[in-house]
Design an enzyme around this catalytic site. Structure first.
Site, PDB file in Angstrom:
ATOM      1  N   TYR A 142       0.868  -1.187   0.000  1.00 38.85           N
ATOM      2  CA  TYR A 142       0.000   0.000   0.000  1.00 38.85           C
ATOM      3  C   TYR A 142       0.897   1.227   0.000  1.00 38.85           C
ATOM      4  O   TYR A 142       1.541   1.541   1.000  1.00 38.85           O
ATOM      5  CB  TYR A 142      -0.919  -0.028   1.220  1.00 38.85           C
ATOM      6  CG  TYR A 142      -1.921   1.091   1.303  1.00 38.85           C
ATOM      7  CD1 TYR A 142      -2.187   1.937   0.234  1.00 38.85           C
ATOM      8  CD2 TYR A 142      -2.634   1.295   2.485  1.00 38.85           C
ATOM      9  CE1 TYR A 142      -3.122   2.952   0.332  1.00 38.85           C
ATOM     10  CE2 TYR A 142      -3.578   2.301   2.592  1.00 38.85           C
ATOM     11  CZ  TYR A 142      -3.820   3.129   1.521  1.00 38.85           C
ATOM     12  OH  TYR A 142      -4.735   4.137   1.631  1.00 38.85           O
ATOM     13  N   LYS A 170      -1.530  -1.471  -3.938  1.00 36.60           N
ATOM     14  CA  LYS A 170      -2.606  -0.475  -3.872  1.00 36.60           C
ATOM     15  C   LYS A 170      -1.954   0.889  -4.037  1.00 36.60           C
ATOM     16  O   LYS A 170      -1.161   1.321  -3.187  1.00 36.60           O
ATOM     17  CB  LYS A 170      -3.353  -0.573  -2.546  1.00 36.60           C
ATOM     18  CG  LYS A 170      -4.449   0.488  -2.393  1.00 36.60           C
ATOM     19  CD  LYS A 170      -5.098   0.439  -1.018  1.00 36.60           C
ATOM     20  CE  LYS A 170      -6.096   1.580  -0.863  1.00 36.60           C
ATOM     21  NZ  LYS A 170      -6.682   1.634   0.509  1.00 36.60           N
TER      22      LYS A 170
END
Length: 299
Positions: A142, A170
């Site tokens: 992320y 992400k």
């Protein structure tokens, strides 16, 4: 049993970063979490992220995180990928959370860049590697420098992609050029982590979304994705433009705050927030209603 996945879409395509419902006295509402998870999957999400930022992970305990994973897996784990947030700015703690999430039945891990302590790229590489080594679960990196203070450089992403369990990223970096190079060089499954950039990121190789507005417009997100993948870019653009007021309205302030307010307006489980987050003012609530209405959301 986890839903079927492919190397191209290891966690599905439309995931919502789910809020953590609380009871009126501030406890985790496990029944509410199960009802909300069921609603979200019924609406078209094929994945849910629990214990992420939108799940108020900074203010939930390790025990609460494990309980939440178990509850959501029990409710929808046979129909949707349940990805557990396990990232902190302490590698040892992140490893503990990863192992607890695995034991609780999570299908994958979301591991955010360590925040506040601003490690160098070698520190990021060792941190993510240590967490990926700790379990048998697939990992989604992320990358959100606006919160963490440090971006994951493309070279670091390419190195991390060599790990057999680091399979996705992400992307909340907001840089389509960097994303283009990282996707091309790493071959990771790329997920948009910024709703306003869902469609643009598809155009450079993303496979899906980890969304906040998916709490409210999952069918539209799935329609946008389906249109794009079928080659109907005009239709995908029309859906994107229709949703612009939703994208804007849900991030006029911190996203958890607006999401819980919107869910409450729709009669869905949400509950209060934990400090330092606070509820919307009456004026902010009215603005949110106008934004959602302009984007076609029925309240």
């Amino acid at each position: 049993m986890a839903p079927t996945s492919t190397p191209q879409t290891p966690f599905g395509r439309v995931l919502t970063a789910m809020v953590t419902p609380f009871t009126a006295d501030g406890a985790v509402d496990l029944d509410g979490a199960q009802r909300l998870a069921t609603h979200l999957v019924d609406a078209g999400n094929d994945g849910l992220v629990v214990n992420g930022t939108t799940g108020e992970s900074p203010t939930t305990s390790d025990a609460e995180k494990a309980q939440l994973v178990r509850a959501v897996v029990e409710a929808v784990g046979d129909r949707a990928h349940v990805v557990a947030g396990a990232g902190t700015n302490d590698t040892r703690h992140s490893v503990e959370l990863a192992r607890a999430a695995e034991q609780a039945g999570a299908h994958g891990l979301l591991v955010v860049t360590p925040y506040y302590n601003k490690p160098p790229q070698e520190g990021l590489f060792r941190h993510f590697t240590a967490v990926a080594d700790a379990t048998e679960l697939p990992v989604m990196l992320y990358d959100i420098p606006g919160r963490s203070g440090v971006p994951i450089d493309t070279e670091t992403i390419v190195r991390l992609a060599e790990h057999p369990r680091i399979v996705a990223n992400k992307d909340a970096k907001g840089d389509l050029g960097r994303a283009s190079w990282a996707i091309a060089r790493s071959r990771l499954a790329w997920y948009s982590g910024d709703d306003m950039l869902n469609l643009p990121l598809l155009s450079v190789g993303a496979v899906g979304f980890v969304s906040v507005v998916g709490h409210l417009v999952a069918p539209e997100l799935r329609a946008l994705l389906s249109a794009y993948l079928s080659g109907d870019v005009t239709k995908a653009t029309e859906i994107h433009q229709k949703l612009l007021p939703v994208f804007t309205g849900m991030f006029r302030t911190q996203g958890v705050i607006t999401t819980k307010a919107a869910l409450a307006l729709k009669g869905l489980p949400a509950g209060p927030l934990r400090l330092p987050l606070v509820e919307l003012s009456p004026e902010e609530t009215e603005q949110l209603k106008r934004d959602l209405s302009a984007g076609g959301v029925e309240l």
